[in-house]
Design a protein around this motif. Structure first.
Motif, PDB file in Angstrom:
ATOM      1  N   UNK A   1       0.725  -1.151  -0.246  1.00 62.34           N
ATOM      2  CA  UNK A   1      -0.045   0.091  -0.103  1.00 62.34           C
ATOM      3  C   UNK A   1       1.027   0.851  -0.332  1.00 62.34           C
ATOM      4  N   UNK A   2       1.675   0.901   0.964  1.00 61.82           N
ATOM      5  CA  UNK A   2       3.041   2.467   0.605  1.00 61.82           C
ATOM      6  C   UNK A   2       3.468   2.699  -0.550  1.00 61.82           C
ATOM      7  N   UNK A   3       3.522   1.276  -1.000  1.00 62.24           N
ATOM      8  CA  UNK A   3       4.748   1.636  -1.888  1.00 62.24           C
ATOM      9  C   UNK A   3       3.458   1.981  -3.680  1.00 62.24           C
ATOM     10  N   UNK A   4       2.787   1.184  -3.629  1.00 56.63           N
ATOM     11  CA  UNK A   4       1.852   1.875  -3.864  1.00 56.63           C
ATOM     12  C   UNK A   4       1.177   3.477  -4.065  1.00 56.63           C
ATOM     13  N   UNK A   5       1.504   4.557  -2.662  1.00 64.62           N
ATOM     14  CA  UNK A   5       1.288   5.669  -2.339  1.00 64.62           C
ATOM     15  C   UNK A   5       2.147   6.611  -3.174  1.00 64.62           C
ATOM     16  N   UNK A   6       2.877   5.542  -2.652  1.00 60.05           N
ATOM     17  CA  UNK A   6       3.906   6.575  -3.139  1.00 60.05           C
ATOM     18  C   UNK A   6       4.522   6.301  -4.866  1.00 60.05           C
ATOM     19  N   UNK A   7       4.275   5.350  -5.178  1.00 55.98           N
ATOM     20  CA  UNK A   7       4.295   5.388  -7.323  1.00 55.98           C
ATOM     21  C   UNK A   7       3.501   5.637  -7.614  1.00 55.98           C
ATOM     22  N   UNK A   8       1.856   7.035  -7.223  1.00 56.64           N
ATOM     23  CA  UNK A   8       0.555   8.371  -7.073  1.00 56.64           C
ATOM     24  C   UNK A   8       1.700   9.331  -6.852  1.00 56.64           C
ATOM     25  N   UNK A   9       2.377   9.196  -5.993  1.00 55.00           N
ATOM     26  CA  UNK A   9       2.802  10.605  -6.154  1.00 55.00           C
ATOM     27  C   UNK A   9       3.694  11.197  -7.071  1.00 55.00           C
ATOM     28  N   UNK A  10       4.510  10.231  -7.853  1.00 50.67           N
ATOM     29  CA  UNK A  10       5.566   9.626  -8.796  1.00 50.67           C
ATOM     30  C   UNK A  10       4.796  10.645 -10.015  1.00 50.67           C
ATOM     31  N   UNK A  11       3.357   9.750 -10.031  1.00 53.09           N
ATOM     32  CA  UNK A  11       3.042  10.115 -10.952  1.00 53.09           C
ATOM     33  C   UNK A  11       1.432  11.180 -10.923  1.00 53.09           C
ATOM     34  N   UNK A  12       2.002  11.860  -9.964  1.00 54.90           N
ATOM     35  CA  UNK A  12       1.610  13.399  -9.441  1.00 54.90           C
ATOM     36  C   UNK A  12      -0.042  13.443  -9.278  1.00 54.90           C
ATOM     37  N   UNK A  27      -1.771  12.511  -6.352  1.00 55.21           N
ATOM     38  CA  UNK A  27      -1.715  12.174  -4.770  1.00 55.21           C
ATOM     39  C   UNK A  27      -3.460  11.321  -4.977  1.00 55.21           C
ATOM     40  N   UNK A  28      -3.616  10.510  -4.185  1.00 56.46           N
ATOM     41  CA  UNK A  28      -4.997  10.980  -3.532  1.00 56.46           C
ATOM     42  C   UNK A  28      -6.224   9.689  -4.445  1.00 56.46           C
ATOM     43  N   UNK A  29      -5.309  10.017  -5.305  1.00 56.63           N
ATOM     44  CA  UNK A  29      -6.027   8.557  -6.633  1.00 56.63           C
ATOM     45  C   UNK A  29      -6.192   7.155  -6.283  1.00 56.63           C
ATOM     46  N   UNK A  30      -6.138   6.388  -7.910  1.00 56.65           N
ATOM     47  CA  UNK A  30      -5.142   4.972  -7.533  1.00 56.65           C
ATOM     48  C   UNK A  30      -5.055   4.878  -9.382  1.00 56.65           C
ATOM     49  N   UNK A  31      -4.193   3.416  -9.238  1.00 53.00           N
ATOM     50  CA  UNK A  31      -3.036   2.306  -9.697  1.00 53.00           C
ATOM     51  C   UNK A  31      -4.413   1.814 -10.593  1.00 53.00           C
TER      52      UNK A  31
END
Length: 150
Positions: free
Chosen positions: A30-41, A43-47
């Motif tokens: 879950x943390x890695x997914x959130x970090x990935x969302x931040x990388x994709x700009x 945040x708060x979205x979903x992969x």
């Protein structure tokens, strides 16, 4: 159910069951997914499932590398811990290709791309990795293609 939703659901189940290893692995995902969302700009979205699969593949590779390093350093306790985590991560990955399936796919891809020499190895590997993402190990594929084109 998306992969992210499945992980969230199983995270809650692991929390209630007090399954500490599974809980730690899912928390890490879950943390890695959130970090990935931040990388994709985002945040708060979903992969998407494909993006989440990339995260799981990356975490699995990290565990495999750690197991190799701990085994080489004769740290069986740490290698066993990483192996347990890897086993849980593999539950979320697609079924890997068998050697026979891989050999057949390599032959088909070589024929489709009209590859004949070792210099074509990169095209063959990238085509297979793109088509069978998460189902084939890059090292095994590289060795098999190299052997076939040599």
């Amino acid at each position: 159910m998306s992969l992210s939703e499945q992980i969230e659901k199983e995270y809650i189940q692991a929390y209630k069951a007090k399954d500490s290893v599974r809980l730690a692995v899912l928390r890490l995902l879950k943390t890695a997914a959130k970090n990935r969302l931040v990388e994709f700009k985002r945040p708060g979205g979903e992969l998407s499932d494909a993006e989440m699969l990339d995260v799981i593949i990356r975490e699995s590779k990290q565990r495999q590398d750690s197991i190799e390093q701990y085994t080489a350093a004769r740290r069986a306790d740490l290698a066993d811990k990483e192996a347990a985590e890897l086993k849980i991560l593999q539950e979320y990955l697609p079924r890997p290709l068998s050697r026979e399936e891989l050999a057949e796919i390599i032959e088909t891809t070589i024929a489709d791309l009209q590859a004949a020499a070792p210099r074509d190895m990169g095209r063959v590997i990238s085509a297979i990795m793109a088509a069978y993402k998460g189902r084939v190990d890059g090292k095994i594929l590289s060795e098999a293609v190299k052997k076939r084109l040599a």
